[in-house]
Design an enzyme around this catalytic site. Structure first.
Site, PDB file in Angstrom:
ATOM      1  N   ARG A  63       2.174  -3.718   5.929  1.00 54.26           N
ATOM      2  CA  ARG A  63       2.323  -3.900   7.175  1.00 54.26           C
ATOM      3  C   ARG A  63       3.728  -3.885   7.492  1.00 54.26           C
ATOM      4  NH1 ARG A  63       4.684  -7.916   6.835  1.00 54.26           N
ATOM      5  NH2 ARG A  63       5.256  -7.853   9.054  1.00 54.26           N
ATOM      6  N   GLY A  64       4.168  -3.882   8.918  1.00 51.94           N
ATOM      7  CA  GLY A  64       5.610  -3.745   8.946  1.00 51.94           C
ATOM      8  C   GLY A  64       5.927  -2.547   9.350  1.00 51.94           C
ATOM      9  N   ALA A  65       6.401  -2.055  10.291  1.00 47.06           N
ATOM     10  CA  ALA A  65       6.830  -0.578  10.746  1.00 47.06           C
ATOM     11  C   ALA A  65       7.516   0.392   9.637  1.00 47.06           C
ATOM     12  CB  ALA A  65       7.613  -0.325  12.156  1.00 47.06           C
ATOM     13  N   ARG A  88      -2.921   2.720  12.591  1.00 46.82           N
ATOM     14  CA  ARG A  88      -2.271   2.086  13.265  1.00 46.82           C
ATOM     15  C   ARG A  88      -1.341   2.582  14.513  1.00 46.82           C
ATOM     16  NH1 ARG A  88       0.174  -3.547  11.078  1.00 46.82           N
ATOM     17  NH2 ARG A  88      -0.358  -4.072  13.181  1.00 46.82           N
ATOM     18  N   ASP A 142       8.745  -2.227  16.556  1.00 46.14           N
ATOM     19  CA  ASP A 142       7.917  -1.247  15.730  1.00 46.14           C
ATOM     20  C   ASP A 142       7.954   0.046  16.620  1.00 46.14           C
ATOM     21  OD1 ASP A 142       6.289  -4.025  15.418  1.00 46.14           O
ATOM     22  OD2 ASP A 142       5.374  -2.640  14.148  1.00 46.14           O
ATOM     23  N   LYS A 173       6.193  -7.579  17.510  1.00 43.81           N
ATOM     24  CA  LYS A 173       4.957  -8.361  17.536  1.00 43.81           C
ATOM     25  C   LYS A 173       4.958  -9.380  18.428  1.00 43.81           C
ATOM     26  CE  LYS A 173       2.550  -8.543  14.801  1.00 43.81           C
ATOM     27  NZ  LYS A 173       1.379  -7.953  14.848  1.00 43.81           N
TER      28      LYS A 173
END
Ligand code: MRU
Length: 362
Positions: free
Chosen positions: A53-55, A90, A241, A252
């Site tokens: 996860r995390g852009a 996503r 993001d 977030k």
């Protein structure tokens, strides 16, 4: 970034075996567990379920996933299938779509026989660039911290939200990169880490700060305003993001509330992000798709039971109606500055174009 004192990256690539190893972030902070990703489906699963996860890390993993997908067949049909499969995982982090578009642009003109090797080269290039860009963000951010340090030896108190650190990138992180740079340069720094309900990515931030030896304190999200009002926060820094062309920032959920509290308390609110997070095709924040995630992320709480075994506790009845938007949008006027690999700019169209003049044609 150090893990157990050893410089470590979040992705280990094995081109000769056509696979990568990733850290299963759903098991952190309780267990550091590496998982092998050897198929297109495993790459898509890792992104969708937030093992990664995390852009920026989502983008790099998707690039590797595409390369992995082309081993036995690299026809146009297979390329399209793999791009669609990974692209659906996503919606909000534009780094995913940026990485896939970059891969497609390189691969499409090539004959199928050359695509597999070229895909691995491009995925490696994306990962290497991510490391270099995040390190540059650290250097630019460190210059900002130096402006905020008023007296020698005084600790700089910085707050962050979610995890925009090492774990969210290939190395260094975005928002945490200036924090690591300051710490490594001997600047006394302490980080207020916001828990980030409902998935608690703040626990990931606390874990990696602990690994690198950076002083920090975990707080419930709702404590942020009080700490600001009490003068215990010198700056807030978050990742992103997607940053729209006008400087609006998707990050977030809960980020916007921190920016509002900063505005009321005269605290600078910074956003750190590499080029791959900037979406010049997206005119403003209202156009950014906001991911709505499964309500069970909210209804269940994950942790260790009394026997130290991983498990889930139901805090809400299964049928309870919940909303679980994963991101929010902070308008550019609440952002003191955006820190990218090219430097620091105002969160506005003019500010971004001053750093990226080649995007002015759009
Ligand atoms: O849902 P997540 O955990 O992928 O969201 C992560 C964030 O919002 C980060 O702040 C953002 O991706 C920046 S990561 C350098």
């Amino acid at each position: 970034m150090n893990i157990d004192g050893m410089p470590t990256r979040t992705v280990r690539a094995h081109p000769a075996q056509n696979c990568i190893d990733i850290i299963d972030q759903t098991r952190l902070p309780h267990a550091l567990h590496w998982v092998r990703v050897a198929t297109l489906e495993e790459a898509a699963y890792a992104i969708r379920t937030m093992q990664v996860r995390g852009a920026p890390l989502i983008g790099a993993t998707a690039a590797y996933g595409l390369a992995i997908a082309l081993e036995f067949e690299a026809t146009d049909a297979r390329l399209d299938e793999a791009l669609a499969c990974l692209g659906e995982t996503r919606p909000t982090a534009v780094n995913l779509h940026w990485a896939l578009a970059r891969m497609a642009q390189v691969l499409r003109p090539l004959p199928p026989s050359e695509r597999f090797a070229a895909a691995w080269r491009e995925a490696e290039a994306i990962a290497e660039e991510d490391v270099a860009q995040n390190a540059a963000i650290g250097r630019h951010g460190l210059a900002l911290w130096k402006d905020l340090i008023v007296a020698d030896g005084q600790t700089l108190n910085v707050m962050t939200h979610c995890n925009a650190g090492w774990l969210a990138t290939v190395d260094w992180g975005t928002a945490l990169s200036p924090i690591y740079a300051a710490h490594d340069a001997g600047v006394p720094i302490h980080v207020w880490v916001s828990e980030t309900r409902p998935r608690n990515q703040g626990l990931l931030t606390a874990w990696e700060l602990e690994q690198h030896g950076v002083p920090h304190t975990l707080i419930a999200d709702n404590a942020a305003g009080l700490l600001m009002r009490q003068g215990k926060v010198d700056a807030v820094i978050v990742g992103a993001d997607r940053i729209a062309a006008n400087g609006d920032v998707a990050n977030k959920v809960g980020t916007y509330l921190k920016a509002l509290a900063c505005a009321d308390n005269g605290i600078p609110f910074y956003v750190a992000a590499p080029r791959s997070t900037l979406d010049f095709a997206c005119p403003d924040g209202a156009d950014i798709p906001i991911e709505e995630r499964d309500g069970d992320e909210f209804r269940l709480v994950h942790g260790l039971d009394q026997h130290a075994q991983p498990g889930a506790l139901r805090q809400l009845p299964a049928g309870m109606d919940v909303a679980n938007p994963a991101f929010d949008v902070t308008p550019g006027w609440l952002v003191k500055a955006i820190i990218t690999e090219r430097g620091v700019c105002p969160a506005s169209r003019d500010g971004l174009l001053a750093l990226y003049p080649e995007e002015a044609h759009g």
